[in-house]
Motif scaffolding. Structure first.
Motif, PDB file in Angstrom:
ATOM      1  N   ILE A  73      -3.499  -0.704  -8.911  1.00  0.00           N
ATOM      2  CA  ILE A  73      -4.317   0.566  -9.476  1.00  0.00           C
ATOM      3  C   ILE A  73      -5.607   1.503  -8.904  1.00  0.00           C
ATOM      4  O   ILE A  73      -6.545  -0.465  -8.937  1.00  0.00           O
ATOM      5  CB  ILE A  73      -4.126   0.888 -10.477  1.00  0.00           C
ATOM      6  CG1 ILE A  73      -2.400   0.759 -11.914  1.00  0.00           C
ATOM      7  CG2 ILE A  73      -4.746   2.728 -11.992  1.00  0.00           C
ATOM      8  CD1 ILE A  73      -2.152   2.365 -11.282  1.00  0.00           C
ATOM      9  N   LEU A  74      -6.018   1.839  -8.018  1.00  0.00           N
ATOM     10  CA  LEU A  74      -7.360   1.392  -7.374  1.00  0.00           C
ATOM     11  C   LEU A  74      -8.052   3.123  -7.663  1.00  0.00           C
ATOM     12  O   LEU A  74      -7.019   3.436  -7.708  1.00  0.00           O
ATOM     13  CB  LEU A  74      -7.329   2.122  -6.235  1.00  0.00           C
ATOM     14  CG  LEU A  74      -6.421   0.731  -5.256  1.00  0.00           C
ATOM     15  CD1 LEU A  74      -6.612   0.712  -3.965  1.00  0.00           C
ATOM     16  CD2 LEU A  74      -6.802  -0.715  -5.236  1.00  0.00           C
ATOM     17  N   GLY A  75      -8.921   2.169  -8.705  1.00  0.00           N
ATOM     18  CA  GLY A  75     -10.142   3.308  -9.582  1.00  0.00           C
ATOM     19  C   GLY A  75      -9.011   3.246 -11.256  1.00  0.00           C
ATOM     20  O   GLY A  75      -8.044   4.151 -11.389  1.00  0.00           O
ATOM     21  N   PHE A 122     -10.010  -6.665 -10.199  1.00  0.00           N
ATOM     22  CA  PHE A 122     -11.220  -7.266  -9.154  1.00  0.00           C
ATOM     23  C   PHE A 122     -12.114  -6.090  -9.312  1.00  0.00           C
ATOM     24  O   PHE A 122     -11.951  -4.954  -9.511  1.00  0.00           O
ATOM     25  CB  PHE A 122     -10.423  -6.906  -7.435  1.00  0.00           C
ATOM     26  CG  PHE A 122      -9.754  -7.641  -7.249  1.00  0.00           C
ATOM     27  CD1 PHE A 122      -9.130  -9.167  -6.794  1.00  0.00           C
ATOM     28  CD2 PHE A 122      -7.955  -7.598  -7.500  1.00  0.00           C
ATOM     29  CE1 PHE A 122      -8.778 -10.317  -6.762  1.00  0.00           C
ATOM     30  CE2 PHE A 122      -6.524  -8.796  -7.506  1.00  0.00           C
ATOM     31  CZ  PHE A 122      -7.153 -10.049  -6.594  1.00  0.00           C
ATOM     32  N   ALA A 123     -12.685  -6.334  -8.940  1.00  0.00           N
ATOM     33  CA  ALA A 123     -14.138  -4.827  -9.105  1.00  0.00           C
ATOM     34  C   ALA A 123     -14.144  -4.537  -7.301  1.00  0.00           C
ATOM     35  O   ALA A 123     -15.019  -2.727  -7.439  1.00  0.00           O
ATOM     36  CB  ALA A 123     -15.664  -5.754  -8.404  1.00  0.00           C
ATOM     37  N   SER A 124     -13.330  -4.752  -6.207  1.00  0.00           N
ATOM     38  CA  SER A 124     -13.435  -3.968  -5.217  1.00  0.00           C
ATOM     39  C   SER A 124     -11.918  -4.033  -4.697  1.00  0.00           C
ATOM     40  O   SER A 124     -11.204  -5.214  -4.731  1.00  0.00           O
ATOM     41  CB  SER A 124     -14.840  -4.883  -4.359  1.00  0.00           C
ATOM     42  OG  SER A 124     -13.763  -4.316  -2.704  1.00  0.00           O
ATOM     43  N   HIS A 125     -11.377  -3.418  -4.075  1.00  0.00           N
ATOM     44  CA  HIS A 125     -10.341  -3.273  -2.746  1.00  0.00           C
ATOM     45  C   HIS A 125      -9.803  -4.314  -2.278  1.00  0.00           C
ATOM     46  O   HIS A 125      -9.577  -4.711  -1.645  1.00  0.00           O
ATOM     47  CB  HIS A 125      -9.790  -1.371  -2.399  1.00  0.00           C
ATOM     48  CG  HIS A 125     -10.788  -1.421  -1.683  1.00  0.00           C
ATOM     49  ND1 HIS A 125     -11.604  -0.875  -1.630  1.00  0.00           N
ATOM     50  CD2 HIS A 125     -10.067  -1.413  -0.054  1.00  0.00           C
ATOM     51  CE1 HIS A 125     -12.133  -0.789  -0.331  1.00  0.00           C
ATOM     52  NE2 HIS A 125     -11.105  -1.151   1.066  1.00  0.00           N
ATOM     53  N   CYS A 150      -6.916   6.066  -6.902  1.00  0.00           N
ATOM     54  CA  CYS A 150      -7.349   7.271  -7.858  1.00  0.00           C
ATOM     55  C   CYS A 150      -8.674   6.976  -7.406  1.00  0.00           C
ATOM     56  O   CYS A 150      -9.726   7.159  -8.798  1.00  0.00           O
ATOM     57  CB  CYS A 150      -6.767   7.191  -8.749  1.00  0.00           C
ATOM     58  SG  CYS A 150      -4.892   7.482  -9.229  1.00  0.00           S
ATOM     59  N   VAL A 151      -9.239   7.093  -6.638  1.00  0.00           N
ATOM     60  CA  VAL A 151     -10.824   6.639  -6.159  1.00  0.00           C
ATOM     61  C   VAL A 151     -11.084   8.315  -5.492  1.00  0.00           C
ATOM     62  O   VAL A 151     -10.528   8.756  -5.486  1.00  0.00           O
ATOM     63  CB  VAL A 151     -11.235   5.122  -5.337  1.00  0.00           C
ATOM     64  CG1 VAL A 151     -10.139   4.581  -5.491  1.00  0.00           C
ATOM     65  CG2 VAL A 151     -10.952   6.052  -4.006  1.00  0.00           C
ATOM     66  N   GLN A 152     -12.386   7.731  -5.678  1.00  0.00           N
ATOM     67  CA  GLN A 152     -13.427   8.803  -4.558  1.00  0.00           C
ATOM     68  C   GLN A 152     -13.023  10.296  -3.238  1.00  0.00           C
ATOM     69  O   GLN A 152     -12.768   9.448  -2.841  1.00  0.00           O
ATOM     70  CB  GLN A 152     -14.735   9.137  -4.760  1.00  0.00           C
ATOM     71  CG  GLN A 152     -15.440   8.968  -6.210  1.00  0.00           C
ATOM     72  CD  GLN A 152     -15.257  10.202  -6.410  1.00  0.00           C
ATOM     73  OE1 GLN A 152     -15.935  11.067  -6.661  1.00  0.00           O
ATOM     74  NE2 GLN A 152     -14.527   9.824  -7.816  1.00  0.00           N
TER      75      GLN A 152
END
Length: 556
Positions: A73-75, A122-125, A150-152
């Motif tokens: 999951i990103l975001g 993680f803090a970043s992809h 699910c990011v900007q």
């Protein structure tokens, strides 16, 4: 038509003798009442409306993997939570194994809720992909089979391309990209990679929209000729997302016809499939959220933030940030929209600081917004471009062919009390359907004496957007199973391919050109012009990492 619907049709009791069998998985009709649960059960013409309730029975369970599909999951904002909660409710189908989210408390809370180990939070992809690449280099499987993005908006294209090149199946929130160039590049990369890609257009998968789609394609009311469709955004939802929020300007995102209404353009294409948009026109603009509409008392006070606004002005303002964000938290609320503008659970202290320092505390008449708060769109459809000059086969039946020019009148309005509860009227050769995203009525002109029938769609399987979120996730996961099992991928349904989604966004950009230049745009000419300009161009640029989607989970 599904086996489930065919089986249920045999039990439909309200079908008039000799009339078509509507594709409604319905229980027996019960007598109409003046009111049902507070809903007026008479049609606009005063004709009694009978209620048709769908059965709660569901189709047979689809084939699944022996082990759950692993997800990244990103975001971890509202949208990431919506999709991850599906995994929590369906652990045999999928499992969240890693996340990327820069906000520390939000990341920790999310990892705890979904059982993600600290080393995979993680803090970043970038860090996430680096670990996955090392695992592959060491001869191990990549970190997960699939990713949910699910990011900007401005990050969608870059992340989609990065993960597609590594073989991750992808579910990405809309939009496809923020401009035509990004949309074309994403399409090219997805086609090269061969991964299963689904865009976050959840509306078609809700039981409400899915049952209407099936009714349309059954042909039981004849051919669909015209759609009149209204999207009421909601006055404070618009202020939150499109005045103060991340979708306030085309400089940082796509046009509002795509950031808000690509759901609608997508469902239009699916309803009228295999026809495609051929001509569009549009009018609209920013009428209210401008400095010249700021109340005189607030202008005289010289304030730009709601916390500074004189009490006699602020208390009468429906867009007061104190009312929208601070007061609910003071009352104990931890939900939308306040939970999206702070890290972790909202508190009075966190919210006050956010209103002092971020755009969410600005007066709506002092914000940097420029997207329209009202817009109307006209669309004409016809056969796909490659088929418009083809000769019809000799055995083609005239009545079996779609009309050459069905039309759509679509209005998007910010100043509404209702939030995203679309109102739709569908006009067929032999009847009409009128819906409100909860129920709809079906009128067959060939049987006018029996009146309209109110249809209550099946109860959703769960999740937001009237069940669309979880139904989309389920379809995407089933498509992955089909793909990895060497089968034809059908689970996502008609209109879901990457080329179909590119057409949705091409149409949206054509609509924006029509609005800005006050002209009718030929969609075929526009698509050819854009493809000639942007195909095989330079890579999508990297952007600063941000995760903070902010749409309400109960509406599309």
């Amino acid at each position: 038509m599904s086996k489930f619907v065919k089986r249920a049709l045999k039990r439909v009791s309200w079908k008039p003798s000799g009339m078509p069998e509507y594709p409604l998985s319905a229980a027996p009709e019960f007598p109409a009442e003046p009111e049902v649960n507070g809903v007026n059960t008479r049609s606009a013409t005063g004709t009694p409306v009978s209620s048709i309730a769908f059965e709660t029975e569901r189709p047979e369970a689809p084939e699944t993997n022996a082990t759950p599909i692993t997800l990244v999951i990103l975001g971890c904002g509202q949208r990431g939570k919506a999709f991850a909660d599906y995994a929590r409710a369906h652990p045999k189908q999928c499992e969240v194994v890693a996340i990327a989210e820069p906000r520390p408390q939000t990341r920790a809370d999310f990892a705890s809720r979904h059982g993600v180990a600290d080393k995979y939070a993680f803090a970043s992809h970038v860090e996430l992909l680096a670990l996955s690449d090392i695992m592959v280099q060491d001869g191990k499987p990549r970190l997960a089979q699939a990713v949910v993005i699910c990011v900007q908006d401005k990050m969608h294209a870059e992340l989609t391309i990065e993960f597609a090149r590594r073989g991750f199946h992808i579910l990405c929130e809309k939009p496809l990209g923020v401009d035509v160039r990004e949309c074309v590049r994403v399409t090219e990369e997805i086609e090269k990679s061969g991964v299963i890609y689904a865009l976050g257009h959840n509306f078609p998968y809700s039981p409400y929209a899915a049952s209407i789609t099936e009714l349309i394609h059954s042909g039981q009311l004849g051919r669909l000729l015209h759609i009149a469709h209204l999207e009421p955004i909601g006055y404070y939802h618009f202020a939150h997302s499109y005045v103060r929020g991340n979708w306030q300007s085309e400089k940082t995102s796509a046009p509002i016809i795509l950031t808000k209404s690509s759901h609608d353009l997508d469902i239009f294409n699916r309803w009228l499939w295999p026809l495609v948009p051929t001509k569009v026109s549009s009018f609209g603009g920013l009428g209210h959220f401008r400095k010249d509409r700021k109340p005189a008392e607030a202008r005289m006070a010289g304030v730009t933030r709601c916390l500074e606004c004189p009490a006699n002005v602020e208390q009468r303002c429906e867009y007061s940030a104190k009312k929208i964000y601070l007061a609910p938290v003071q009352g104990g609320s931890s939900g939308w929209p306040g939970n999206l503008i702070v890290d972790g659970r909202p508190t009075v202290e966190k919210m006050t600081q956010a209103l002092q320092e971020t755009s969410y505390g600005l007066c709506v008449y002092e914000s940097a917004n420029n997207v329209p708060d009202h817009q109307t769109v006209s669309i004409q459809y016809s056969a796909p471009f490659e088929e418009t000059t083809a000769e019809l086969p000799e055995d083609a039946q005239r009545d079996s062919l779609p009309p050459v020019n069905p039309t759509i009148s679509f209005t998007m309005a910010a100043h509404t009390d209702s939030i995203c509860m679309r109102k739709t009227s569908l006009y067929f050769e032999h009847g009409e359907v009128i819906g409100n995203m909860s129920t709809y009525t079906v009128s067959d002109f060939r049987d006018a004496g029996r009146g309209a029938r109110r249809v209550i769609p099946p109860h959703p399987m769960g999740g937001g957007h009237a069940g669309g979120d979880w139904a989309l996730t389920d379809a995407w996961l089933r498509a992955i199973v089909e793909h990895e099992g060497g089968k034809i991928v059908q689970a996502l349904g008609v209109g879901a391919s990457i080329r179909d989604q590119l057409r949705v966004f091409m149409t949206g950009f054509a609509i924006e050109e029509a609005r800005k230049e006050l002209k009718v745009v030929d969609c075929q000419e526009f698509e050819r012009r854009m493809l000639n300009t942007y195909q095989n161009q330079a890579p999508v640029a990297r952007v600063e990492i941000e995760y903070e989607p902010e749409r309400p989970s109960t509406s599309a």
